[in-house]
Design an enzyme around this catalytic site. Structure first.
Site, PDB file in Angstrom:
ATOM      1  N   SER A   1      29.283  39.001  41.646  1.00 52.55           N
ATOM      2  CA  SER A   1      30.030  39.419  42.735  1.00 52.55           C
ATOM      3  C   SER A   1      29.327  40.812  43.173  1.00 52.55           C
ATOM      4  O   SER A   1      29.497  41.204  44.282  1.00 52.55           O
ATOM      5  CB  SER A   1      31.343  39.986  42.613  1.00 52.55           C
ATOM      6  OG  SER A   1      32.131  38.883  41.774  1.00 52.55           O
TER       7      SER A   1
ATOM      8  N   LYS B   1      54.682  38.995  23.143  1.00 51.92           N
ATOM      9  CA  LYS B   1      54.490  40.032  23.816  1.00 51.92           C
ATOM     10  C   LYS B   1      55.679  40.711  24.624  1.00 51.92           C
ATOM     11  O   LYS B   1      55.930  41.833  24.825  1.00 51.92           O
ATOM     12  CB  LYS B   1      53.326  39.882  24.955  1.00 51.92           C
ATOM     13  CG  LYS B   1      52.003  39.887  24.382  1.00 51.92           C
ATOM     14  CD  LYS B   1      50.901  39.755  25.603  1.00 51.92           C
ATOM     15  CE  LYS B   1      49.665  39.283  25.430  1.00 51.92           C
ATOM     16  NZ  LYS B   1      48.884  38.818  26.554  1.00 51.92           N
TER      17      LYS B   1
ATOM     18  N   CYS C   1      52.926  40.805  33.114  1.00 52.90           N
ATOM     19  CA  CYS C   1      53.679  40.588  34.251  1.00 52.90           C
ATOM     20  C   CYS C   1      55.096  39.963  34.096  1.00 52.90           C
ATOM     21  O   CYS C   1      55.938  39.702  35.234  1.00 52.90           O
ATOM     22  CB  CYS C   1      52.602  39.733  35.240  1.00 52.90           C
ATOM     23  SG  CYS C   1      51.769  38.432  34.354  1.00 52.90           S
TER      24      CYS C   1
ATOM     25  N   SER D   1      48.777  32.288  39.254  1.00 53.12           N
ATOM     26  CA  SER D   1      47.993  33.497  39.455  1.00 53.12           C
ATOM     27  C   SER D   1      48.089  34.351  38.240  1.00 53.12           C
ATOM     28  O   SER D   1      47.226  35.468  38.317  1.00 53.12           O
ATOM     29  CB  SER D   1      48.388  34.130  40.762  1.00 53.12           C
ATOM     30  OG  SER D   1      49.809  34.580  40.674  1.00 53.12           O
ATOM     31  N   GLY D   2      49.175  34.229  37.321  1.00 56.37           N
ATOM     32  CA  GLY D   2      49.253  35.160  36.394  1.00 56.37           C
ATOM     33  C   GLY D   2      47.955  34.696  35.257  1.00 56.37           C
ATOM     34  O   GLY D   2      47.787  35.674  34.629  1.00 56.37           O
TER      35      GLY D   2
ATOM     36  N   GLN E   1      56.134  30.663  34.866  1.00 56.06           N
ATOM     37  CA  GLN E   1      55.077  31.592  35.237  1.00 56.06           C
ATOM     38  C   GLN E   1      54.194  31.026  36.296  1.00 56.06           C
ATOM     39  O   GLN E   1      53.707  29.772  35.963  1.00 56.06           O
ATOM     40  CB  GLN E   1      54.427  32.295  34.094  1.00 56.06           C
ATOM     41  CG  GLN E   1      55.407  32.881  33.406  1.00 56.06           C
ATOM     42  CD  GLN E   1      54.793  33.792  32.089  1.00 56.06           C
ATOM     43  OE1 GLN E   1      55.678  33.714  31.195  1.00 56.06           O
ATOM     44  NE2 GLN E   1      53.806  34.320  32.451  1.00 56.06           N
TER      45      GLN E   1
ATOM     46  N   HIS F   1      56.489  35.131  39.301  1.00 52.20           N
ATOM     47  CA  HIS F   1      57.192  34.575  38.049  1.00 52.20           C
ATOM     48  C   HIS F   1      58.514  34.411  38.150  1.00 52.20           C
ATOM     49  O   HIS F   1      59.313  35.388  38.716  1.00 52.20           O
ATOM     50  CB  HIS F   1      56.629  35.497  36.964  1.00 52.20           C
ATOM     51  CG  HIS F   1      55.187  35.450  36.414  1.00 52.20           C
ATOM     52  ND1 HIS F   1      54.449  34.734  37.043  1.00 52.20           N
ATOM     53  CD2 HIS F   1      54.644  35.982  35.667  1.00 52.20           C
ATOM     54  CE1 HIS F   1      53.069  34.527  36.416  1.00 52.20           C
ATOM     55  NE2 HIS F   1      53.135  35.784  35.756  1.00 52.20           N
TER      56      HIS F   1
HETATM   57  N1  LIG Z   1      47.275  37.943  37.078  1.00 54.93           N
HETATM   58  C1  LIG Z   1      48.446  38.627  36.913  1.00 54.93           C
HETATM   59  O1  LIG Z   1      49.426  38.401  37.248  1.00 54.93           O
HETATM   60  C2  LIG Z   1      48.328  39.837  35.993  1.00 54.93           C
HETATM   61  C3  LIG Z   1      49.461  40.513  35.535  1.00 54.93           C
HETATM   62  C4  LIG Z   1      49.264  41.775  34.914  1.00 54.93           C
HETATM   63  C5  LIG Z   1      48.202  41.929  34.146  1.00 54.93           C
HETATM   64  N2  LIG Z   1      46.952  41.094  34.224  1.00 54.93           N
HETATM   65  C6  LIG Z   1      45.604  41.420  33.579  1.00 54.93           C
HETATM   66  O2  LIG Z   1      44.702  42.015  34.572  1.00 54.93           O
HETATM   67  C7  LIG Z   1      43.603  41.479  34.348  1.00 54.93           C
HETATM   68  C8  LIG Z   1      42.821  40.770  35.527  1.00 54.93           C
HETATM   69  O3  LIG Z   1      43.541  39.763  35.817  1.00 54.93           O
HETATM   70  P1  LIG Z   1      43.305  38.492  37.099  1.00 54.93           P
HETATM   71  O4  LIG Z   1      44.340  37.670  37.100  1.00 54.93           O
HETATM   72  O5  LIG Z   1      42.873  39.480  38.134  1.00 54.93           O
HETATM   73  O6  LIG Z   1      41.919  37.890  36.649  1.00 54.93           O
HETATM   74  P2  LIG Z   1      40.770  37.286  37.516  1.00 54.93           P
HETATM   75  O7  LIG Z   1      41.253  36.803  38.908  1.00 54.93           O
HETATM   76  O8  LIG Z   1      40.032  36.245  36.728  1.00 54.93           O
HETATM   77  O9  LIG Z   1      39.677  38.346  37.819  1.00 54.93           O
HETATM   78  C9  LIG Z   1      38.814  39.035  36.738  1.00 54.93           C
HETATM   79  C10 LIG Z   1      38.164  40.306  37.178  1.00 54.93           C
HETATM   80  O10 LIG Z   1      37.232  40.441  36.185  1.00 54.93           O
HETATM   81  C11 LIG Z   1      35.963  40.711  36.496  1.00 54.93           C
HETATM   82  N3  LIG Z   1      35.265  40.297  35.438  1.00 54.93           N
HETATM   83  C12 LIG Z   1      35.058  39.213  34.669  1.00 54.93           C
HETATM   84  N4  LIG Z   1      34.005  39.160  33.617  1.00 54.93           N
HETATM   85  C13 LIG Z   1      33.547  40.323  33.909  1.00 54.93           C
HETATM   86  C14 LIG Z   1      32.348  40.991  33.341  1.00 54.93           C
HETATM   87  N5  LIG Z   1      31.729  40.357  32.162  1.00 54.93           N
HETATM   88  N6  LIG Z   1      31.909  42.050  34.048  1.00 54.93           N
HETATM   89  C15 LIG Z   1      32.486  42.650  34.811  1.00 54.93           C
HETATM   90  N7  LIG Z   1      33.498  42.233  35.542  1.00 54.93           N
HETATM   91  C16 LIG Z   1      33.801  40.992  35.011  1.00 54.93           C
HETATM   92  C17 LIG Z   1      35.846  39.550  37.712  1.00 54.93           C
HETATM   93  O11 LIG Z   1      34.579  39.593  38.371  1.00 54.93           O
HETATM   94  P3  LIG Z   1      33.855  38.396  39.034  1.00 54.93           P
HETATM   95  O12 LIG Z   1      34.747  37.959  40.448  1.00 54.93           O
HETATM   96  O13 LIG Z   1      32.640  38.864  39.525  1.00 54.93           O
HETATM   97  O14 LIG Z   1      33.966  37.204  38.064  1.00 54.93           O
HETATM   98  C18 LIG Z   1      37.002  39.654  38.270  1.00 54.93           C
HETATM   99  O15 LIG Z   1      36.827  40.711  39.212  1.00 54.93           O
HETATM  100  C19 LIG Z   1      43.514  40.806  33.140  1.00 54.93           C
HETATM  101  O16 LIG Z   1      43.436  41.729  32.061  1.00 54.93           O
HETATM  102  C20 LIG Z   1      45.227  40.219  32.933  1.00 54.93           C
HETATM  103  O17 LIG Z   1      45.591  40.061  31.729  1.00 54.93           O
HETATM  104  C21 LIG Z   1      46.971  40.193  35.232  1.00 54.93           C
END
Ligand SMILES: NC(=O)c1ccc[n+]([C@@H]2O[C@H](COP(=O)([O-])OP(=O)(O)OC[C@H]3O[C@@H](n4cnc5c(N)ncnc54)[C@H](OP(=O)(O)O)[C@@H]3O)[C@@H](O)[C@H]2O)c1
Length: 340
Positions: free
Chosen positions: A45, A219, A135, A165-166, A162, A248
């Protein structure tokens, strides 16, 4: 822990992900006082432009050599490995880290915060790290807190529904592409989940323990006890992934310490900041994922007494996991810390 300033430099690690993109929207909507933004993601990215507060910001590749000089806040919403590697390091460098992952949540010197419930925990940020809950935990505790304050909560049985998108942006793409493939009578590809998620559901979130629980179920119980400051709360969960893009839902059965009828519960829930009671069966009004998508509030409906136990109550809760379940909660924590 944070010097008062007119505006702050914020870094977002994982800016291009499902939570990262939502965070940019929320910073704009809530007019968070930003001096500048540093956006980080993986190599693929790097160079992308993202917009926030009327400006374009270039995504940088996150590497061990990335400099964070001058950064006040780092919001980490990437992967567990990135939280582990950068959370500790940036916190030790005097940057306030707000971490979305499960890596630090249960550590005793890391506050786990839902501002409407335990903003007071922010006075004890010792390692520079604040965690946001899972979440599903956040909407659960938002619904339990007013009941706890009114009459006490003895036991909770929660079943979650859930959205994909989680799991992140790749899981949303998988649900859409599987649906298209099935409608065109093509074979589906499964990459993110172990089984097809379109037109299906999976009673499995996270990894399984030897006892057969999912890590997500454990959790939820541990985090709820920590946030509500009720270490002996009895709570059991069953977590289910459903073919819904966002939000969710949770079916919650609560055994209360003392009596509270459905109308009293409605009043207590309606008085809770950040909760909307949406509950009128006579008009078929109950919260659904499509209603709560893009909304900040936690919606509660189907509030009714459970006659099968003493002081029992049933609730149905729906909340946008990318908003209150993640990005909004993180930005609210930053707001509390700068007293916006
Ligand atoms: N989704 C939810 O509802 C939710 C709720 C609470 C907490 N969380 C937590 O929030 C975090 C992110 O979740 P998400 O749903 O947004 O995941 P996601 O859509 O998969 O996004 C992951 C992000 O991390 C980046 N990334 C992945 N590998 C990387 C690397 N090696 N170096 C640098 N950047 C990297 C990705 O960049 P690229 O786009 O460049 O790959 C992207 O920006 C997780 O820890 C998750 O447990 C998520």
């Amino acid at each position: 822990m944070l010097k008062k300033k007119p505006s702050y430099v914020m870094a977002i690690l994982g800016a291009t992900g499902a939570v990262g993109k939502e965070t940019l929207e929320i910073l704009e909507e809530r007019k968070f006082p930003l001096a500048s933004l540093r956006l980080f993601a993986s190599k693929r990215s790097a160079g992308e432009l993202m917009t926030c507060q009327g400006k374009e910001w270039k995504v940088e590749e996150l590497t061990p050599e990335s400099s964070f000089a001058g950064v006040d806040f780092a919001l980490i919403s990437a992967t567990d490995a990135i939280s582990r590697e950068y959370g500790q390091r940036l916190g030790a460098d005097g940057i306030v880290v707000i971490d979305d992952s499960g890596v630090f949540r249960m550590e005793s010197d890391v506050p786990l915060v839902v501002p409407e419930i335990n903003a007071h925990a922010l006075s004890t940020v010792r390692r520079g790290i604040v965690s946001i809950p899972n979440c599903t935990t956040t909407p659960l505790v938002m619904a339990l807190k007013p009941l706890q304050d009114a009459v006490g909560v003895k036991r909770v049985v929660v079943t979650t529904f859930q959205s994909v998108s989680g799991t992140g942006a790749a899981a949303m793409d998988e649900l859409i592409s599987q649906t298209k493939d099935l409608m065109a009578f093509r074979d589906v590809k499964t990459e993110v989940y172990p089984y097809q998620i379109a037109f299906n559901l999976l009673p499995h979130i996270g990894s399984f323990t030897d006892g057969g629980d999912c890590s997500e179920e454990i959790k939820i119980a541990k985090e709820a006890r920590k946030i509500l400051e009720t270490p002996s709360l009895r709570i059991t969960a069953t977590t289910v992934r459903v073919p819904v893009l966002r939000c969710h839902s949770e079916a919650i059965n609560v055994e209360l310490e003392r009596p509270l009828n459905a109308n009293e519960a409605r009043a207590a829930l309606a008085a809770m900041p950040g909760v909307i009671v949406y509950d009128d069966p006579s008009r078929k009004l109950y919260p659904m994922p499509l209603d709560a998508t893009g909304k900040d509030e936690v919606y509660v409906g189907r509030i009714r007494e459970d006659e099968s136990i003493t002081n029992g109550l049933n609730l149905w809760v729906v909340s946008d996991n990318l908003r209150k379940g993640a990005a909004l909660n993180a930005v609210q924590i930053a707001e509390c810390l700068v007293n916006v």
